[in-house]
Design an enzyme around this catalytic site. Structure first.
Site, PDB file in Angstrom:
ATOM      1  N   ASN A 112       0.811  -1.214   0.000  1.00 47.74           N
ATOM      2  CA  ASN A 112       0.000   0.000   0.000  1.00 47.74           C
ATOM      3  C   ASN A 112       0.848   1.268   0.000  1.00 47.74           C
ATOM      4  O   ASN A 112       0.561   2.206  -0.740  1.00 47.74           O
ATOM      5  CB  ASN A 112      -0.945  -0.002   1.213  1.00 47.74           C
ATOM      6  CG  ASN A 112      -1.920  -1.160   1.165  1.00 47.74           C
ATOM      7  OD1 ASN A 112      -2.017  -1.835   0.140  1.00 47.74           O
ATOM      8  ND2 ASN A 112      -2.623  -1.405   2.265  1.00 47.74           N
ATOM      9  N   HIS A 158     -19.923  35.436 -29.979  1.00 47.08           N
ATOM     10  CA  HIS A 158     -21.075  34.653 -30.473  1.00 47.08           C
ATOM     11  C   HIS A 158     -20.785  34.057 -31.841  1.00 47.08           C
ATOM     12  O   HIS A 158     -21.685  33.824 -32.633  1.00 47.08           O
ATOM     13  CB  HIS A 158     -22.343  35.505 -30.531  1.00 47.08           C
ATOM     14  CG  HIS A 158     -22.605  36.284 -29.275  1.00 47.08           C
ATOM     15  ND1 HIS A 158     -23.373  35.806 -28.240  1.00 47.08           N
ATOM     16  CD2 HIS A 158     -22.149  37.497 -28.869  1.00 47.08           C
ATOM     17  CE1 HIS A 158     -23.407  36.693 -27.265  1.00 47.08           C
ATOM     18  NE2 HIS A 158     -22.657  37.726 -27.620  1.00 47.08           N
ATOM     19  N   SER A 279     -10.321  11.532 -48.204  1.00 44.18           N
ATOM     20  CA  SER A 279     -11.500  10.692 -48.047  1.00 44.18           C
ATOM     21  C   SER A 279     -11.417   9.573 -49.070  1.00 44.18           C
ATOM     22  O   SER A 279     -10.915   9.766 -50.165  1.00 44.18           O
ATOM     23  CB  SER A 279     -12.744  11.545 -48.274  1.00 44.18           C
ATOM     24  OG  SER A 279     -13.810  10.723 -48.728  1.00 44.18           O
ATOM     25  N   LYS A 285     -11.408  15.948 -50.912  1.00 49.87           N
ATOM     26  CA  LYS A 285     -11.330  16.240 -49.482  1.00 49.87           C
ATOM     27  C   LYS A 285      -9.923  16.288 -48.919  1.00 49.87           C
ATOM     28  O   LYS A 285      -9.060  15.510 -49.277  1.00 49.87           O
ATOM     29  CB  LYS A 285     -12.095  15.158 -48.703  1.00 49.87           C
ATOM     30  CG  LYS A 285     -13.580  15.209 -48.922  1.00 49.87           C
ATOM     31  CD  LYS A 285     -14.236  16.201 -48.007  1.00 49.87           C
ATOM     32  CE  LYS A 285     -14.308  15.633 -46.607  1.00 49.87           C
ATOM     33  NZ  LYS A 285     -15.209  16.377 -45.770  1.00 49.87           N
ATOM     34  N   GLU A 292      -9.135  17.474 -35.174  1.00 50.40           N
ATOM     35  CA  GLU A 292     -10.364  16.781 -34.774  1.00 50.40           C
ATOM     36  C   GLU A 292     -10.076  15.782 -33.649  1.00 50.40           C
ATOM     37  O   GLU A 292     -10.839  15.644 -32.698  1.00 50.40           O
ATOM     38  CB  GLU A 292     -10.968  16.038 -35.955  1.00 50.40           C
ATOM     39  CG  GLU A 292     -11.528  16.960 -37.024  1.00 50.40           C
ATOM     40  CD  GLU A 292     -11.917  16.175 -38.263  1.00 50.40           C
ATOM     41  OE1 GLU A 292     -13.108  15.921 -38.429  1.00 50.40           O
ATOM     42  OE2 GLU A 292     -11.034  15.806 -39.052  1.00 50.40           O
ATOM     43  N   TYR A 319      -6.617   1.891   2.578  1.00 54.27           N
ATOM     44  CA  TYR A 319      -6.522   1.342   1.226  1.00 54.27           C
ATOM     45  C   TYR A 319      -7.712   0.429   0.920  1.00 54.27           C
ATOM     46  O   TYR A 319      -8.167  -0.335   1.770  1.00 54.27           O
ATOM     47  CB  TYR A 319      -5.214   0.562   1.055  1.00 54.27           C
ATOM     48  CG  TYR A 319      -5.098  -0.048  -0.340  1.00 54.27           C
ATOM     49  CD1 TYR A 319      -4.630   0.708  -1.406  1.00 54.27           C
ATOM     50  CD2 TYR A 319      -5.495  -1.368  -0.595  1.00 54.27           C
ATOM     51  CE1 TYR A 319      -4.554   0.178  -2.685  1.00 54.27           C
ATOM     52  CE2 TYR A 319      -5.419  -1.907  -1.872  1.00 54.27           C
ATOM     53  CZ  TYR A 319      -4.954  -1.132  -2.912  1.00 54.27           C
ATOM     54  OH  TYR A 319      -4.877  -1.657  -4.170  1.00 54.27           O
ATOM     55  N   GLN A 324      -6.834   0.479  -7.206  1.00 56.42           N
ATOM     56  CA  GLN A 324      -6.016  -0.007  -8.317  1.00 56.42           C
ATOM     57  C   GLN A 324      -6.519   0.592  -9.638  1.00 56.42           C
ATOM     58  O   GLN A 324      -5.778   0.680 -10.605  1.00 56.42           O
ATOM     59  CB  GLN A 324      -6.096  -1.536  -8.365  1.00 56.42           C
ATOM     60  CG  GLN A 324      -5.285  -2.183  -9.462  1.00 56.42           C
ATOM     61  CD  GLN A 324      -5.144  -3.682  -9.229  1.00 56.42           C
ATOM     62  OE1 GLN A 324      -4.443  -4.090  -8.304  1.00 56.42           O
ATOM     63  NE2 GLN A 324      -5.808  -4.476 -10.021  1.00 56.42           N
ATOM     64  N   LYS A 327      -4.879   3.740 -11.945  1.00 57.63           N
ATOM     65  CA  LYS A 327      -3.722   3.778 -12.848  1.00 57.63           C
ATOM     66  C   LYS A 327      -4.061   3.977 -14.310  1.00 57.63           C
ATOM     67  O   LYS A 327      -3.433   4.778 -14.998  1.00 57.63           O
ATOM     68  CB  LYS A 327      -2.892   2.512 -12.668  1.00 57.63           C
ATOM     69  CG  LYS A 327      -2.053   2.623 -11.432  1.00 57.63           C
ATOM     70  CD  LYS A 327      -1.441   1.319 -11.033  1.00 57.63           C
ATOM     71  CE  LYS A 327      -1.320   1.270  -9.537  1.00 57.63           C
ATOM     72  NZ  LYS A 327      -2.633   1.313  -8.822  1.00 57.63           N
TER      73      LYS A 327
HETATM   74  N1  ARG Z   1      -1.869  -3.420  -7.361  1.00 56.21           N
HETATM   75  C1  ARG Z   1      -2.276  -2.744  -6.191  1.00 56.21           C
HETATM   76  C2  ARG Z   1      -2.807  -1.358  -6.549  1.00 56.21           C
HETATM   77  O1  ARG Z   1      -2.509  -0.902  -7.595  1.00 56.21           O
HETATM   78  C3  ARG Z   1      -1.129  -2.588  -5.253  1.00 56.21           C
HETATM   79  C4  ARG Z   1      -1.533  -2.493  -3.835  1.00 56.21           C
HETATM   80  C5  ARG Z   1      -2.110  -3.756  -3.414  1.00 56.21           C
HETATM   81  N2  ARG Z   1      -2.433  -3.752  -2.017  1.00 56.21           N
HETATM   82  C6  ARG Z   1      -3.266  -4.681  -1.460  1.00 56.21           C
HETATM   83  N3  ARG Z   1      -3.502  -4.548  -0.222  1.00 56.21           N
HETATM   84  N4  ARG Z   1      -3.799  -5.637  -2.194  1.00 56.21           N
HETATM   85  O2  ARG Z   1      -3.517  -0.728  -5.831  1.00 56.21           O
END
Ligand code: ARG
Length: 463
Positions: A112, A158, A279, A285, A292, A319, A324, A327
């Protein structure tokens, strides 16, 4: 075969294959490997310094980690989904390489605080990359401003012709926005830059660790003050996603304008062939795809912000595995924002500005009406009367299919005796622009001053 899972001790049955896949993050968090290893090395040094492990053990662990880094970099390393994430993949490989002593690395640490540390280090680096790209884009805008200092075009409100402006003034408006975007990201760095390492699972640890020492080794000027907070907050990511979203708002507005400007109706700019596509059915075109896509990708960046806000909302401390899910939105935003900035950096300098078209547009659409009213005010009329008088002249000119400056002096005198020959000079786009001397206005002298200040800030040599 022994259980691969470092946490397997209390389990009798194997993890279900579907569950292993479902919970695994290795497919995306492997990109944190460098930070994970760096953090582990610092942690290991600290454990040795505090005599929690011996110097010799630390040396073996550090060497093993460095070898693993090389394996990953050369592509030899085999990531294993059964080992969940990057932290466990590296730790298991370390055990394979150096044996039992590797098991000591995780003393006084938890995944964690490890993951919280890794993303802080990752984001810190990526923000500095993004700041570089932003710096380059600001330079591009300032150069464009300087190169086009004499180009006048309609300014819009406008989306209707409003008053004439310098094209340079337009580019400098985006410079100002990007300057604030950079400042926002830089400011966020202050809050990212605190080390959570030592928060352990949630409550801190019983070992005599030295958190300041690991923070120093990893270039963190501060240490998180509360272990629960250290492992459970992701506000620094949310803040980054918000800053990135605001920056994308700016890029998408610019893109939208470039799309309009490159259309047949405007014809203000031409996009070089290398940055457009055709196109498959319509031979004539040439499409502004890059702009875009920047406009379109803004949607996913906003989505990433909302996604993480929603993940974090109502999560109890500390936690939770939900986190997770921080990410992919983070990585996607970093990649998207950088790509957008980098492609603009090469595209914008290559746009062909069609100044005659802009100039023609600047002379149509009655954009000199305000100035004509001001002219009468200078000659003694009240603004209200002047407004009414010019309004009548505009209506007459529209009927005639002519512009205000195309009316004769006799015709103008039909609306007011105050008009004299000098009114025509007064209503040229150049004069209208250059009279707007109020601070931040579009007068040439103002804009040149702004360009010079920006060149100074950005370290651009004058051309
Ligand atoms: N892969 C986990 C995450 O991205 C890492 C931490 C995992 N911790 C746990 N107590 N399972 O959050």
């Amino acid at each position: 075969m022994s259980d691969k899972r470092p946490w397997g001790g209390r389990f009798i049955d194997k993890t279900d294959q579907k569950v292993a896949q479902f919970t695994s993050s290795i497919d995306f968090d492997s990109r944190l490997y460098r930070y994970d290893i760096k953090g582990s090395i610092a942690h290991c040094r600290m454990l040795a310094k505090q005599s929690i492990i011996s110097d010799d053990e630390a040396a073996q662990i550090i060497e093993g980690l460095q070898e693993i880094e090389k394996e990953i970099e050369s592509g030899e390393f085999e990531f294993d989904r059964d080992l969940e994430d990057i932290h466990m993949n590296i730790e298991s490989r370390l055990i394979e390489r150096i044996g039992n002593v590797a098991q000591k690395l995780h003393t006084a640490r938890s995944r964690n605080d490890q993951v919280a540390l890794d993303i802080r280090m990752y984001l810190r680096d990526e923000i500095s990359n993004i700041l570089n790209s932003l710096h380059n884009l600001k330079k591009v805008l300032v150069r464009l401003a300087r190169q086009n200092i004499d180009v006048i075009l309609p300014g819009y409100t406008h989306f209707q012709h409003a008053q004439v402006i310098l094209l340079a003034h337009y580019f400098m408006a985006y410079y100002e926005m990007l300057k604030r975007d950079s400042a926002r990201l830089e400011d966020g760095l202050k809050r990212i830059n605190a080390s959570p390492l030592g928060s352990a699972a949630l409550a801190g640890t019983t070992y005599p660790i030295d958190m300041e020492y690991t923070a120093r080794l990893l270039d963190f000027p501060a240490v998180i003050g509360n272990s629960l907070d250290g492992v459970s907050d992701r506000d620094f990511i949310i803040e980054f996603l918000a800053s990135a979203s605001i920056c994308m708002v700016h890029l998408s507005r610019l893109s939208e304008e470039m799309i309009c400007w490159s259309s047949q109706e405007f014809g203000f700019i031409e996009i070089p062939d290398a940055f457009a596509t055709g196109s498959s059915i319509m031979p004539q075109k040439k499409n502004p795809d890059v702009f875009e896509l920047i406009r379109g990708k803004t949607g996913r960046v906003f989505g990433n912000l909302i996604a993480l806000l929603t993940v974090m909302k109502s999560l109890p401390l500390a936690y939770n595995r939900d986190m997770q899910e921080d990410k992919e939105p983070l990585f996607d935003t970093v990649d998207t924002l950088r790509n957008c900035l980098d492609v603009l950096n090469i595209l914008l300098p290559r746009l062909k500005v069609k100044r005659e078209v802009m100039d023609r547009a600047a002379r149509s659409g009655y954009m000199n009406a305000t100035d004509m009213a001001d002219y009468l005010v200078r000659k003694g009329m009240t603004f209200r009367d002047a407004h009414r008088c010019v309004g009548k002249a505009v209506s007459y000119a529209i009927e005639q299919g002519r512009e205000l400056h195309e009316l004769s002096l006799e015709e103008l005198n039909g609306f007011s005796e105050l008009f004299t020959e000098d009114v025509f000079e007064y209503l040229t786009p150049e004069q209208m622009v250059n009279r707007r001397l109020s601070k931040g206005g579009t007068a040439r002298t103002n804009v040149i001053r702004a360009i010079e200040a920006a060149e100074n800030d950005l370290g651009i040599e004058e051309l």
